[in-house]
Motif scaffolding. Structure first.
Motif, short mmCIF file in Angstrom:
data_model
loop_
_atom_site.label_atom_id
_atom_site.label_comp_id
_atom_site.label_asym_id
_atom_site.label_seq_id
_atom_site.Cartn_x
_atom_site.Cartn_y
_atom_site.Cartn_z
N LEU A 1 0.83 -1.21 0.00
CA LEU A 1 0.00 0.00 0.00
C LEU A 1 0.86 1.25 0.00
N MET A 2 1.88 1.28 0.85
CA MET A 2 2.73 2.47 0.92
C MET A 2 3.50 2.69 -0.38
N LEU A 3 4.03 1.63 -0.98
CA LEU A 3 4.74 1.77 -2.25
C LEU A 3 3.83 2.31 -3.35
N SER A 4 2.51 2.13 -3.16
CA SER A 4 1.54 2.57 -4.16
C SER A 4 0.97 3.95 -3.85
N GLY A 5 1.51 4.62 -2.84
CA GLY A 5 1.07 5.98 -2.51
C GLY A 5 -0.08 6.04 -1.54
N LEU A 6 -0.34 4.95 -0.82
CA LEU A 6 -1.42 4.91 0.15
C LEU A 6 -0.80 4.80 1.54
N GLY A 7 -0.79 5.90 2.28
CA GLY A 7 -0.14 5.87 3.59
C GLY A 7 -0.01 7.25 4.17
N ASP A 8 0.92 7.39 5.08
CA ASP A 8 1.17 8.67 5.73
C ASP A 8 1.93 9.58 4.76
N ALA B 1 7.76 0.69 8.90
CA ALA B 1 7.95 1.80 7.97
C ALA B 1 8.85 1.37 6.83
N LEU B 2 8.69 2.02 5.69
CA LEU B 2 9.62 1.81 4.59
C LEU B 2 10.98 2.40 4.93
N THR B 3 12.02 1.78 4.42
CA THR B 3 13.36 2.38 4.49
C THR B 3 13.80 2.87 3.11
N ALA C 1 5.66 10.37 5.51
CA ALA C 1 6.54 9.21 5.37
C ALA C 1 6.76 8.85 3.91
N LEU C 2 5.70 8.96 3.10
CA LEU C 2 5.85 8.65 1.68
C LEU C 2 6.76 9.64 0.97
N ARG C 3 6.63 10.91 1.33
CA ARG C 3 7.46 11.92 0.67
C ARG C 3 8.93 11.75 0.99
N GLN C 4 9.24 11.18 2.15
CA GLN C 4 10.65 10.91 2.48
C GLN C 4 11.31 10.02 1.44
N HIS C 5 10.51 9.19 0.78
CA HIS C 5 11.05 8.26 -0.21
C HIS C 5 10.59 8.62 -1.63
N ASP C 6 10.15 9.86 -1.80
CA ASP C 6 9.74 10.38 -3.11
C ASP C 6 8.63 9.54 -3.74
N ILE C 7 7.73 9.05 -2.91
CA ILE C 7 6.58 8.30 -3.41
C ILE C 7 5.40 9.27 -3.49
N PRO C 8 4.82 9.46 -4.68
CA PRO C 8 3.67 10.38 -4.79
C PRO C 8 2.50 9.91 -3.93
N VAL C 9 1.89 10.84 -3.25
CA VAL C 9 0.77 10.52 -2.35
C VAL C 9 -0.51 10.44 -3.16
N VAL C 10 -1.18 9.29 -3.09
CA VAL C 10 -2.46 9.10 -3.76
C VAL C 10 -3.61 9.24 -2.77
N GLU C 11 -3.47 8.64 -1.59
CA GLU C 11 -4.52 8.71 -0.57
C GLU C 11 -3.87 8.81 0.80
N THR D 1 -1.61 -3.99 11.03
CA THR D 1 -1.01 -2.86 10.32
C THR D 1 -1.89 -2.26 9.22
N CYS D 2 -3.01 -2.91 8.89
CA CYS D 2 -3.99 -2.33 7.95
C CYS D 2 -5.37 -2.46 8.60
N ALA D 3 -5.48 -1.95 9.80
CA ALA D 3 -6.61 -2.28 10.67
C ALA D 3 -7.95 -1.81 10.13
N MET D 4 -8.97 -2.64 10.40
CA MET D 4 -10.35 -2.23 10.13
C MET D 4 -10.67 -0.98 10.92
N GLY D 5 -11.31 -0.06 10.24
CA GLY D 5 -11.65 1.22 10.85
C GLY D 5 -10.72 2.31 10.37
N SER D 6 -9.42 2.11 10.52
CA SER D 6 -8.48 3.18 10.17
C SER D 6 -7.91 3.06 8.76
N VAL D 7 -7.76 1.84 8.24
CA VAL D 7 -7.18 1.63 6.90
C VAL D 7 -8.21 1.02 5.96
N VAL D 8 -8.92 0.00 6.42
CA VAL D 8 -9.99 -0.59 5.62
C VAL D 8 -11.31 -0.46 6.37
#
Length: 489
Positions: A252-259, A361-363, A262-272, A435-442
């Motif tokens: 999910l994070m590699l696909s731009g779905l996350g914080d 977290a991603l490194t 944190a995504l911008r630290q790795h130059d991942i475009p934020v989708v959601e 880590t993809c908990a019901m309520g907060s992520v799904v």
């Protein structure tokens, strides 16, 4: 680009169930598995479980240094093979207590998930109000246990813990023998149970998912690599991510779905914006109490693993479900600085309602880079108290008359301070979740917030981990996800 009705990422406990059930309905399903085929003979042999860890079928994760464990980094074996961790685990089948599901939300109460538990299993004692027969997963309970495992259960009963012939029945509490996913003396993984010949199911192994393909706010496929070559596949209806508690949030994070930060630290475009992806990481934990044997311990029994007895116990009044699940081995589990004779056995003190919460977290934006994994073991004072109570319970069991035939001196912790022993020896119970908990992520239909055509279905969706081994609940989640996909159609 090949296109299927549904693409499932991950052929583990949940993913195999999703793919097998949907393909059984005639849907065109592609199942992508990063690992290889389940051909290692140690996968079939219940006694081969420890030989699999650290091998080619293991993701072989390590945690960040743990502050409450003296800075130790813990090894987390996870299956990278058809069947996922159901091909590497201890084959112990525990649903968890009914109260575990009360806080999960609409559609997930124990009364609502019980039909799925019954549907998935083929219990060797047959069906009743709580148990199922004729399902894909063989579950055995009527076998002759190892004499040391039997003696430990007798010791627990002598100490006032009731014998429970079925921890997956009306009540989990009590001591007894583990129910096991073993059939005809061989491990019965979800790959074996669900992934037989199905004309509309295609399985691609060695297929490492790198990112989800998104068209606006809709998931339309998956990009993966196989033998170093990139490929893309499309999903007409939806993608189901069942890659596990560590790999599902990574994808999910590699696909731009996350914080976003944190995504911008790795130059991942934020989708959601989904800041809770990777958070709420928690795990059950074990600490060994190892006892020298008075006489030679008989060898392992064919068709069984070394750990096939356990108990469920409450460390304090007022709990809605057991918070302690010791697991008993007829072998010594020496680790790190521990030494001792070969003729010894282990009572593994286990805590199964942890309050400690960590994160991953991603490194790097590289899908093969190591993850930063911090479960924050024992960061909650309640967990430290619970683990100490679990260790002391195991030490009390050793002093029972029922174990006099076998129990010599206590080797570990022995004279060592119990808190120090816990910090030096605590290991994973292999039940990472959240880590993809019901309520907060799904949502409660397992749909990723803000993205159409995308679900997550594995133990990562648990808001709180069940109070027992997580393989059975993972399969249940896969079964329920298959029904949710059917309902959408």
């Amino acid at each position: 680009m090949d296109t299927f009705d549904v693409v499932v990422v991950g052929a583990g406990s949940a993913g195999a169930a999703v793919a097998g059930r949907l393909a059984g309905d005639g849907m065109r399903v592609l199942l992508l598995e990063a690992g290889g085929p389940d051909t290692d003979p140690d996968i079939r042999d219940p006694g081969g479980v420890f030989r699999l860890w650290g091998g080619p079928d293991d993701y072989n994760y390590f945690t960040a240094p743990q502050r409450h464990l003296g800075g130790r980094r813990l090894h987390w074996p996870r299956g990278k093979v058809l069947g996922g961790s159901s091909s590497l685990n201890g084959m112990i089948f525990v649903r968890g207590a009914a109260a575990d599901f009360d806080g999960w939300g609409p559609g997930w109460s124990y009364a609502e998930v019980l039909p799925y538990f019954k549907r998935l299993e083929d219990f060797d004692r047959g069906a009743d109000d709580y148990r199922g027969a004729g399902g894909p997963v063989r579950v055995i309970s009527d076998y002759t246990p190892h004499p040391v495992n039997a003696a430990i259960v007798a010791a627990a009963v002598e100490q006032g813990i009731p014998f429970n012939p079925d921890c997956n029945g009306e009540r989990a509490d009590g001591a007894g023998f583990c129910q096991l996913t073993i059939k005809d003396g061989h491990r019965h993984s979800t790959a074996t149970a669900y992934l037989g010949e199905r004309p509309t199911l295609e399985i691609r192994t060695g297929a490492r998912a790198r990112r989800l393909l998104l068209r606006g706010r809709r998931c339309v496929g998956v990009e993966y690599t196989k033998d170093g070559t990139p490929h893309r596949v499309g999903a007409e209806h939806q993608v189901v991510v069942s890659a596990g508690t560590l790999e599902s949030p990574r994808l999910l994070m590699l696909s731009g779905l996350g914080d976003p930060a944190a995504l911008r630290q790795h130059d991942i475009p934020v989708v959601e914006k989904l800041p809770e992806v990777g958070r709420n990481l928690h795990d059950h934990a074990l600490v060994p109490v190892i006892v020298a044997a008075r006489r030679p311990v008989p060898p392992a029994l064919p068709g069984l693993q070394a750990m096939h007895s356990q108990l469920f116990w409450r460390s304090r009044p007022g709990l809605p479900a057991p918070d302690v699940q010791p697991l008993f081995f007829h072998i010594p589990l020496y680790d790190g600085e521990m030494t001792g004779p070969a003729d010894a056995f282990t009572l593994m003190a286990g805590i199964v309602r942890p309050e400690s919460r960590g994160h991953l977290a991603l490194t790097s934006a590289d899908p093969d880079a190591p993850l930063h994994i911090d479960p924050a073991y024992l960061s909650a004072a309640a967990d430290r108290a619970c683990m100490r109570a679990a260790v002391e319970l195991c030490r009390e069991l050793v002093r029972a008359d029922a174990l006099k035939e076998w129990a010599g001196g206590e080797l570990h912790p022995g004279d060592r301070d119990v808190s120090d022993h816990i910090a030096r020896t605590l290991v994973t119970y292999h039940h990472q979740a959240g880590t993809c908990a019901m309520g907060s992520v799904v949502d409660h239909r397992l749909r990723v917030h803000g993205i159409e055509g995308l679900r997550v279905a594995d133990v990562s969706i648990m808001p709180t981990v069940t109070s027992g081994n997580t393989n059975a609940p993972a399969i249940m989640i896969g079964e329920r996800c298959a029904d949710l996909v059917r309902e959408d159609l």
